[in-house]
Each structure stands twice: as structure tokens, then as C-alpha cells.
Design a protein around this motif. Structure first.
Motif, mmCIF file in Angstrom:
data_model
loop_
_atom_site.group_PDB
_atom_site.id
_atom_site.type_symbol
_atom_site.label_atom_id
_atom_site.label_comp_id
_atom_site.label_asym_id
_atom_site.label_seq_id
_atom_site.Cartn_x
_atom_site.Cartn_y
_atom_site.Cartn_z
ATOM 1 N N ALA A 184 0.833 -1.213 0.000
ATOM 2 C CA ALA A 184 0.000 0.000 0.000
ATOM 3 C C ALA A 184 0.864 1.258 0.000
ATOM 4 N N ARG A 188 1.536 4.124 -2.962
ATOM 5 C CA ARG A 188 1.272 5.547 -2.720
ATOM 6 C C ARG A 188 2.464 6.418 -3.141
ATOM 7 N N GLU A 434 -5.859 6.407 2.941
ATOM 8 C CA GLU A 434 -5.259 5.504 1.963
ATOM 9 C C GLU A 434 -6.226 5.228 0.813
#
Length: 742
Positions: A184, A188, A434
Motif C-alpha cells: 500500500a 502511494r 489511503e
């Protein structure tokens, strides 16, 4: 004659002054520090280019200078890099000695960022020594410091190493958790090397628990990224993992092909490393340095010859030359003093800026903690208000009470929305939101948003029109929840400020590159419009308009601020075109990835087809100290034909689980005695299989890691939505049973 002597004496004084000025410059700590930093940077560049012996030489030179001025921070950095070189040379015991020295110095200097890097390298060294538990401890220390400094890019790499270590310890569950977090963060921040390695290792972890197909798919994604970017070490590991996975799947031909590629690349990498670290290269390096020393000695000898020849010049020429040099030295000395004063002033200002930055960071953390505490204190009574109101409405109240109960429920929902808006702003400002991509139908999503808001539009006599570009595909892989939130806020905003009019919602294709579409969304109305003065502050928090406008049209003034934050998170941008009295047009553009997959249909009534006998065998334990919350939770479970036992503290919950078998535990966090976190940790020591949900009002993401480490399977936030609650229980109780029985 005496005048000539005086003149010569003055010249000798100038020469002495010149020499002392040069010495002061050579001993200037700031000049030495510049030289140290230059050598450290050059050493890092040499390490990146596999020129390890030159890097070692520059670090040794930098260490002597750093010890001369006793700069602890530089000494710590140098020892850390020397330790990393020993690790590359496979001198693991020497690496540990250097890294422990770095650790001691950096802790004393409070250099947390570089200390985190040292801990990470120590983790790598102990991992190479097969001491995986010691390695894991150092990785956790490194991650904690990087998170403290909000350096998520570095956290991603440490999470990758943690995942690999858990795989070595055969703890595949924790390995997948850490690798998912690493993936994750890598997505990003576009950290392709970490992303490719994390995907490959996740594929290995999945294969270790016999989830071969998903493991193959995940590892292949990582391999393709490594291949595109020529990450040879990652690619080599990918070949090995895919060979193992294909062998487990029975694809022996593919397993053999990947094994051959792994063997070939391994030989190539070993040869390259041997060449860079060979004894012949070390000897050649020493010879080159010796030759360089001889050249310097020859140059010194030549200079001495020139000095002897210069002594033959006439006395007048010598005096003139010395005088000119003395004047130049005096000028340099004055300039050096001015530079030192300027640098001292800059250091002072820099110190003031650092203090101001620390104060701002402290204020930000204080605000986040305050919001977390206040949120919990507000959401807990709201759980009782909304829960009891819904229950009363379901129990056939008197006609005269219905409107009052609906008003109470509306007020509770409004207050909950307001609290959630404040939390959303706080998350966006703290960079804790997120992106969670999934396949969805964009046109259907826009249609659903309009349908959900249509009743509000009809109340204001408004017609909403949808226009969807035929060149746009239907299905995309993106964060549909954030896109829905953006559309709901913008369309809802237009509804509030329009009466007896129209709203147009449009989606166009701006451009397409590979499978990425840049989509332009427009929400246009013919409402009251916005003045130029108000447009400048429109996307700021609590700046919807005047107080009178807020009271007349409703709203908290946070919606557009949230919209702007979410669009920026999705790597998009937003514009506004408006004229007072004629209407407004909000335009935003975001990149969306095309998907050939079809969106999955979600179930709505989860327990509808389950018979009562099967449900009666399900045992649920509710751990909650608040009597009202106990009653509400029990009522909600009973409505789903589920039954439960209730205890009001953590100690009793632990005793109940030891003596009886439960399918699910709903655990409150804040209770007298031991907390829900402590109770869950104790239960996990003797029962790792039971599903435990955290039933809590805390929702900030910074608590997620704490809940995960305690052993919770998921979180159910209070006050919770019936559908979300039912879905999580269904997945835990029914879906898991089906999977087990299959």
C-alpha cells in the motif's frame, strides 16, 4: 638604515599574520564539517556504483575529521555506513561492531532518523546470520522511529523486510499483513523496487498456505515490475519463488524454466559481486593509492626546487611580492570573518525555524490526540442515542411520538455526520487517508448517487440530468468510495443552493494513455451562484459562506474542503466557474485505470436464507461495560435471530472463553480493570482461531496497528450501520464455515 629595518620587521609581521589566518581557516569547524559531508556523500555515491573500496577510504577519512571536531551526528552516520560496507563484504561480526558503535553515538545525539537506518541494517545483518527473531526486533525498532518521523517511504522498506523475516519464521499470516502494508505504501509513493519485492514475497507466503493460484498471480505481478525496471536482485528472487509455486501447482515445465533463469541470473550476480569484492581489485586499489602518494612526493620535491630558485630574486622584488600576498591574505581574512558572522546568523535563524517547526508538529499531534479523544467520548453516547431511537421506531410508537423520534434520529445522524466530517479533515491533513482501489461500474455509480439524492432534489423542485461520454468505458479500477463521496458532496452542495432549477452531472474522456483515462467530471447548477470574494476561500474548512447562509441552507462548511483533499489524494485537480445569481459549475479531473473485470454484486440481506436452527447454534460473547450499549447490541443481534451472552469486564471475558466455545467475540476497548486490548492479548495466548471484533468508537487509522498487534480480526465502529455490522458478522460466521466445510 633604521627605517629599512622597521620596514622589514613590518613585512615579517604581515607574513606571520598571513600564516596564522590560514591556520585558522584550516581549523574552522564549519569548513571541516563541509569536508566531512562531501566525503560522506561521495562514499554513498561509490557504494551505489559498487565501488566499495573507494567508499571505505572516503569514510575512514571522514571519520578522522569528524572525531577531530567531535561531531557525534557525523560519527554515527559514518559508523553506520562502515557497518553496511562490512555487511556487503559478508563480514557480519565486524558489521555488528560498527553498527553497535553507530547505535550508541546516535542515541546519545538523539539522531532518530539515522538511528532508524542503523536499526534496519542491524536487522539485515541478523537476518543473514539466520537469527530471525533478533532481526525482527531491530526491524520493529526501525519502523517505530521512521513512523515517529512520518517517513512512510522508509517504513515501506522496513515492512518488506519484516514480511520476509516472518516468512523465514514460517509465520505466513503476519508476513501477509506486513507485506500488504508495504504494498500500500509502495503504491502511494511509487516505490517500484519495494512494490515488486513485496508482491513476490507475498506470493511466496500465499503459496506456503496452499493458496497457490493467488500466489502465482501476485508473484507474477511483482516479477513483471522487476523485469520492466531491471531490478536484478528482485528478479532473481522472483524466478526462485515462481519456480517453487509452479512446482507446487504441478506445472513442472514452467517450474524448470524459472529455475534455469534463477540459476543463470544467480551465477551472473555472484560473478559481478566477486569482481567488485575480489582480492585482486583490493590489491590494485592499494597499488593505485601508493602510486598517487609517490606522485605527491615528487610534486613536493619539485616545489622545493622552485622555492630555492625563487630565493635568488632581488630583495626589492621579494619585498614587493610578500607585501602583495600579505594584503591579499588580510582581505581574505576579513572576508572569512564576514562569512563566519553570516553563517552564525544563518545557524541562529535555522535554529529558530527548527523550534517553530517542532512547536507546529507538537500542536498538530495535540490536535490529532484531542480529536481522537473527543470523538470517542462523543460517539459512545451517540451509539446509545441512535440505537435506542431506531429501536423505539421499530416498536410501534404512538403516532404523536413518531415525529419526535424521527427528529431525534435526524439530529443524531446530523451530529454523527458532523463528527465524521471533522475526522475526515483531520485524516486528510495528517496524510492518513489511503487509496483502496476496486473494480466498479462508473456510470452505475453516478446513477446511484443521483438516485440517492433525488428526493432532496425534488423537495427543491430540481431536475437532475446525467450525461455520460460514449467514449468512456464502464468499468474502472479505482477507489469508488472516495469518488462517491466527492460526487455526493458536490451534487448535494448544488441541491442546497438551487431552487426550482436544474442540475447537470457529466463525465467526459479528456485523454487516454495506455489503460489510464483522464476523466473530467462536471456538476453544474443554475442556483444562487458564488461571488468572486467567496470563491477564494470556498475550499477552506468552515468557509461555506456567511453565518446567515450556513443557517439558511444548512451544512457544516466542511464538505468542499473534504472534496478538495480527496481529489488531491486521487492525484486529480478541481476548478470552479461561478457567477452570482446565475449558477455554479464545479469541474474536477482524475486519472482512472480501465478494468476488463466486471464489478461484483454485493449481498444485501446476509442472514435471510439461513435457517433458525443453524443460527441458534451460533454462540456470540459481547464484552461491554455500558448497560445501555449492552441492551442495544443484544437487541440488534436478536433482530438478526442471533443470540449472545454478555459480560461487563475483560477478566470475566477471559474466563468465559477458557471454559466455553464461542464463534465470535464483540470486545469493547475501554473498560474498568483490564482493557479490551489486554483481554484480547490474553485470549490469543490460548485461542488463536476465534474471531474477535473490536467494538469501539475509536476510528483513527493510527489505532489500526495497535488493534492488529493485540490480535483483533477487524473493527466495528460505534455507532455502526446495521448493514455493515451484519455483513462483517456474516463473513465471520457463515462464509468462514462454508470455506472450512469445503
Amino acid at each position: 638604515m633604521s627605517q629599512v629595518k622597521n620596514y622589514i620587521f613590518a613585512i615579517l609581521l604581515l607574513i606571520s599574520f598571513n600564516t596564522s589566518a590560514q591556520d585558522s581557516i584550516q581549523d574552522d569547524p564549519e569548513a571541516i564539517q563541509i569536508s566531512i559531508d562531501y566525503r560522506i556523500d561521495q562514499a554513498q555515491s561509490d557504494m551505489d556504483n559498487s565501488d566499495y573500496f573507494n567508499a571505505q577510504k572516503k569514510l575512514e577519512e571522514a571519520l578522522k575529521l569528524a572525531e577531530k571536531i567531535d561531531n557525534k551526528k557525523s560519527i554515527g552516520i559514518i559508523y553506520s555506513k562502515i557497518g553496511k560496507l562490512h555487511y556487503i563484504f559478508e563480514e557480519l561480526d565486524e558489521a555488528i561492531k560498527s553498527l553497535i558503535k553507530a547505535n550508541e553515538v546516535q542515541r546519545f545525539a538523539k539522531d532518530d532518523i539515522n538511528l532508524a537506518e542503523t536499526y534496519k541494517t542491524l536487522g539485515n545483518v541478523y537476518s543473514s546470520k539466520k537469527d530471525f527473531k533478533q532481526a525482527l526486533d531491530y526491524y520493529k525498532s526501525s519502523k517505530s522511529l521512521f513512523e515517529q518521523e512520518d517517513l512512510d517511504e522508509f517504513v515501506a522498506e522496513v515492512l518488506l523486510y519484516e514480511g520476509k523475516t516472518y516468512i523465514a519464521l514460517k509465520d505466513n499470516r503476519h508476513a501477509r499483513i506486513q507485506l500488504d502494508k508495504s504494498i500500500a505504501l509502495a503504491n502511494r509513493y511509487d516505490l517500484n523496487k519495494i512494490l515488486s519485492s513485496a508482491l513476490i514475497n507475498k506470493g511466496q507466503a500465499l503459496g506456503n498456505v496452499e493458496n497457490i493460484d493467488e500466489g502465482l498471480s501476485t508473484a507474477t505481478k511483482g516479477l513483471n515490475i522487476a523485469k520492466d525496471n531491471q531490478f536484478n536482485n528482485v528478479l532473481n528472487n522472483g524466478y526462485r519463488v515462481l519456480s517453487d509455486l509452479n512446482y507446487k501447482a504441478g506445472n513442472y515445465q514452467k517450474a524448470h524454466e524459472y529455475l534455469l533463469k534463477h540459476t543463470e541470473l544467480t551465477d551472473s550476480l555472484i560473478t559481478l559481486k566477486r569482481n567488485n569484492l575480489s582480492q585482486e581489485k583490493r590489491i590494485q586499489f592499494l597499488i593505485d593509492n601508493q602510486t598517487e602518494y609517490q606522485k605527491e612526493q615528487a610534486a613536493d620535491l619539485e616545489e622545493k626546487k622552485e622555492e630555492i630558485s625563487l630565493s635568488k630574486l632581488t630583495t626589492i622584488l621579494s619585498i614587493a611580492l610578500i607585501t602583495i600576498l600579505s594584503l591579499l591574505t588580510l582581505s581574505l581574512y576579513k572576508n572569512n570573518n564576514i562569512r563566519l558572522k553570516t553563517n552564525n546568523m544563518l545557524h541562529k535563524k535555522n535554529g529558530e525555524l527548527i523550534i517553530a517547526k517542532e512547536k507546529a508538529e507538537l500542536a498538530s499531534k495535540t490536535k490529532a490526540n484531542f480529536l481522537s479523544t473527543v470523538t470517542h467520548e462523543l460517539r459512545t453516547p451517540l451509539y446509545a442515542v441512535t440505537g435506542l431511537t431506531s429501536m423505539l421506531l421499530d416498536e410501534d410508537p404512538k403516532p404523536s411520538q413518531v415525529q419526535h423520534l424521527k427528529s431525534l434520529k435526524f439530529s443524531g445522524d446530523y451530529l454523527l455526520t458532523f463528527i465524521n466530517d471533522i475526522l475526515q479533515i483531520n485524516k486528510i491533513e495528517a496524510n492518513k487517508v489511503e487509496v483502496e482501489p476496486e473494480v466498479f461500474n462508473l456510470k452505475k455509480k453516478m446513477t446511484n448517487v443521483i438516485a440517492a439524492l433525488n428526493n432532496s432534489a425534488l423537495d427543491n423542485n430540481i431536475q437532475i440530468h446525467l450525461s455520460y461520454d460514449n467514449d468512456l468505458p464502464k468499468n474502472f479500477m479505482a477507489d469508488q468510495l472516495k469518488i462517491s463521496q466527492i460526487l455526493i458532496n458536490l451534487v448535494g452542495n448544488s441541491i442546497k443552493f438551487t431552487k426550482d432549477g436544474d442540475i447537470w452531472v457529466r463525465a467526459y474522456k479528456l485523454e487516454k494513455k495506455d489503460d489510464i483515462y483522464t476523466v473530467r467530471f462536471e456538476i453544474e447548477d443554475n442556483g444562487i451562484g458564488i461571488s468572486q470574494e467567496k470563491q477564494k476561500l470556498l475550499f477552506e474548512s468552515f468557509s461555506q459562506g456567511s453565518i446567515q447562509i450556513n443557517r439558511k441552507y444548512g451544512g457544516t462548511g466542511l464538505g468542499l474542503s473534504i472534496v478538495k483533499g480527496l481529489i488531491e489524494i486521487l492525484k486529480g485537480k478541481i476548478y470552479l466557474e461561478s457567477e452570482l445569481g446565475k449558477g455554479s459549475k464545479f469541474i474536477f479531473e482524475i486519472p482512472l485505470k480501465y478494468s476488463e473485470e466486471v464489478e461484483k454484486q454485493k449481498k444485501e440481506e446476509y442472514f435471510k436464507d439461513i435457517n433458525e436452527l443453524e443460527l441458534s447454534n451460533i454462540k456470540i460473547l459481547v464484552v461491554e461495560d455500558n448497560k445501555i450499549n449492552q441492551m442495544i447490541t443484544k437487541k440488534i443481534l436478536n433482530k438478526m435471530k442471533l443470540y449472545c451472552e454478555v459480560v461487563d469486564n475483560g477478566e470475566e471475558a477471559v474466563d468465559m472463553v477458557k471454559t466455553q466455545n464461542y464463534d465470535v467475540i464483540l470486545m469493547d476497548i475501554h473498560m474498568p480493570g483490564i482493557s479490551g486490548l489486554e483481554a484480547t492479548k490474553i485470549i490469543r495466548t490460548f485461542n488463536k482461531e476465534i474471531t474477535i471484533f473490536a467494538l469501539t468508537a475509536v476510528t483513527l487509522e493510527d489505532k489500526m496497528q495497535e488493534f492488529d498487534e493485540a490480535g483483533f480480526d477487524d473493527i466495528i465502529s460505534k455507532p455502526f450501520k446495521q448493514e455493515d455490522f451484519e455483513k462483517k458478522l456474516y463473513n465471520a460466521l457463515i462464509d468462514n464455515n462454508k470455506t472450512t466445510s469445503a
